[in-house]
Design a protein around this motif. Structure first.
Motif, PDB file in Angstrom:
ATOM      1  N   ALA A 161      12.373  17.812 -41.895  1.00 13.44           N
ATOM      2  CA  ALA A 161      13.605  17.672 -41.121  1.00 13.44           C
ATOM      3  C   ALA A 161      13.314  17.683 -39.624  1.00 13.44           C
ATOM      4  CB  ALA A 161      14.569  18.795 -41.489  1.00 13.44           C
ATOM      5  N   PHE A 162      12.405  18.548 -39.202  1.00 12.57           N
ATOM      6  CA  PHE A 162      12.057  18.600 -37.780  1.00 12.57           C
ATOM      7  C   PHE A 162      11.480  17.271 -37.315  1.00 12.57           C
ATOM      8  CE2 PHE A 162       8.823  19.142 -34.514  1.00 12.57           C
ATOM      9  CZ  PHE A 162       9.541  19.771 -33.509  1.00 12.57           C
ATOM     10  N   SER A 163      10.549  16.715 -38.088  1.00 11.18           N
ATOM     11  CA  SER A 163       9.894  15.473 -37.670  1.00 11.18           C
ATOM     12  C   SER A 163      10.891  14.323 -37.579  1.00 11.18           C
ATOM     13  CB  SER A 163       8.771  15.116 -38.642  1.00 11.18           C
ATOM     14  OG  SER A 163       9.286  14.799 -39.917  1.00 11.18           O
ATOM     15  N   PRO A 167      14.634  15.997 -31.141  1.00  8.13           N
ATOM     16  CA  PRO A 167      14.623  15.039 -30.029  1.00  8.13           C
ATOM     17  C   PRO A 167      13.261  14.955 -29.343  1.00  8.13           C
ATOM     18  CG  PRO A 167      15.811  17.035 -29.426  1.00  8.13           C
ATOM     19  CD  PRO A 167      15.543  17.129 -30.896  1.00  8.13           C
ATOM     20  N   VAL A 168      12.431  15.982 -29.510  1.00  7.12           N
ATOM     21  CA  VAL A 168      11.077  15.959 -28.953  1.00  7.12           C
ATOM     22  C   VAL A 168      10.088  16.191 -30.094  1.00  7.12           C
ATOM     23  CG1 VAL A 168      11.767  16.705 -26.659  1.00  7.12           C
ATOM     24  CG2 VAL A 168      11.146  18.421 -28.386  1.00  7.12           C
ATOM     25  N   PHE A 169       8.893  15.650 -29.923  1.00  2.00           N
ATOM     26  CA  PHE A 169       7.860  15.782 -30.959  1.00  2.00           C
ATOM     27  C   PHE A 169       6.529  16.019 -30.253  1.00  2.00           C
ATOM     28  CE2 PHE A 169       5.172  14.293 -34.519  1.00  2.00           C
ATOM     29  CZ  PHE A 169       5.783  14.978 -35.563  1.00  2.00           C
ATOM     30  N   PRO A 170       6.273  17.259 -29.827  1.00  2.00           N
ATOM     31  CA  PRO A 170       5.091  17.574 -29.020  1.00  2.00           C
ATOM     32  C   PRO A 170       3.853  17.743 -29.896  1.00  2.00           C
ATOM     33  CG  PRO A 170       6.407  19.546 -29.324  1.00  2.00           C
ATOM     34  CD  PRO A 170       7.154  18.424 -30.011  1.00  2.00           C
ATOM     35  N   ARG A 198       7.285   7.816 -26.385  1.00  4.49           N
ATOM     36  CA  ARG A 198       8.076   8.178 -27.565  1.00  4.49           C
ATOM     37  C   ARG A 198       7.848   7.171 -28.682  1.00  4.49           C
ATOM     38  NH1 ARG A 198      12.755  11.207 -28.614  1.00  4.49           N
ATOM     39  NH2 ARG A 198      14.016  10.401 -30.345  1.00  4.49           N
ATOM     40  N   ALA A 199       7.802   5.887 -28.341  1.00  2.33           N
ATOM     41  CA  ALA A 199       7.646   4.848 -29.362  1.00  2.33           C
ATOM     42  C   ALA A 199       6.302   4.940 -30.064  1.00  2.33           C
ATOM     43  CB  ALA A 199       7.818   3.469 -28.724  1.00  2.33           C
TER      44      ALA A 199
END
Length: 297
Positions: A161-163, A167-170, A198-199
């Motif tokens: 769910a997080f992935s 809104p951010v994926f550090p 981001r892409a």
């Protein structure tokens, strides 16, 4: 298909990463990056990373494995590291990743390989073993699996769910959280290096949705792979971490079902999910044991 190639400058002067990039173009014009170290005629060890990492994950294992007499090949999966990154999420699937890596192996004509794998490296690598067992001499498996429709563990459901929704994926901080040690700022930056936009993170974010837990399109392929592994009698050693909440206990299925796992000295390594950051020496020792068992059988 629109492809993103991370600028080379992003990979300059990474800590503990002296390896010159090597590239191979597979069908469709996609470029796969890999490390290839050691004598060309030595037994190959295929080190497959997972998500959201890249071959840098194995930096503490490559040198010791070469010193032990192996030829190490550590590719970046399509969508990760220095390999090409299609920007359309529809370009990716579990089956497509297996097909891309199979093309890469066939182009290099790799044989007598020992697979060292973890996380998605296991999902892809074990499918490759099932599809082309004659090219593999054995397996050292850590913190991975080959799910075939089981319910998703709570820890994985949260991660999936997080992935998808965060809104951010550090990436670097994610790897840091999954390693049972504090990575340096430079190491965290090295994990971030392939993903400056981001892409460029499209594969890293979509992969958790491909894991065949519950009702998933890949389940029939998984069952066929398991049927092949249940005939695999070459050395198969499990070396799972003692502190990974996601894969804890997953080794039992392989020890029970894979003939090559019988009689092997399975062991627990010390660390978390990204075991290469915690117990690289233990993982290399497992690879050596697989090679030795192959000689003695």
């Amino acid at each position: 298909m629109t492809i993103y190639r991370t600028p080379d400058a992003r990979f300059a002067a990474l800590p503990d990463w002296p390896y010159a990039p090597k590239y191979l173009e597979i069908d469709g014009g996609l470029r796969v990056h890999h490390v290839d170290e050691g004598a060309a005629d030595a037994q190959p060890v295929l080190m497959l990373h997972g998500e959201p990492t890249w071959a840098y994950l194995y930096r503490k294992m490559i040198g010791p494995a070469v010193d032990a007499g192996f030829r190490v090949l550590a590719p970046d999966l399509i969508g990760f590291g220095r390999s090409d990154k299609p920007l359309d999420a529809g370009a990716y699937s579990y089956a497509q990743q297996v097909a891309w890596m199979r093309q890469w192996i066939e182009e290099l004509d790799l044989k007598n390989m020992i697979l060292a794998c973890q996380d998605w490296g296991s999902l892809i690598g074990l499918r490759l073993v099932a599809e082309m067992p004659d090219r593999f001499a054995g397996v050292a498996l850590s913190n991975g699996g080959l799910p075939e429709g089981q319910p998703a563990p709570r820890a994985f459901a949260i991660w999936r769910a997080f992935s998808r929704y965060s809104p951010v994926f550090p990436v670097g901080r994610i790897v840091n959280a999954g390693a049972k040690r504090q990575l340096t700022p430079e190491e965290i930056a090295a994990y971030d290096a392939p993903f400056p936009t981001r892409a460029s993170k499209v594969a890293a974010r979509i992969f958790p949705s491909f894991v065949p837990l519950g009702d998933n399109v890949a389940v029939p392929d998984q069952k066929r792979a398991w049927a092949a592994l249940e005939r695999f009698d070459k050395p198969f050693l499990c070396c799972f971490a003692n502190s990974d909440p996601i894969t804890r206990g997953g080794d039992a299925l392989f020890i029970e079902r894979v003939p090559g796992a019988h009689g092997m000295a399975h062991r627990a390594l010390h660390g978390g999910h990204f075991i290469q950051e915690n117990d690289p020496d233990g993982f290399v020792a497992a690879i050596r044991d697989v090679a030795a068992a192959g000689i003695s059988r």
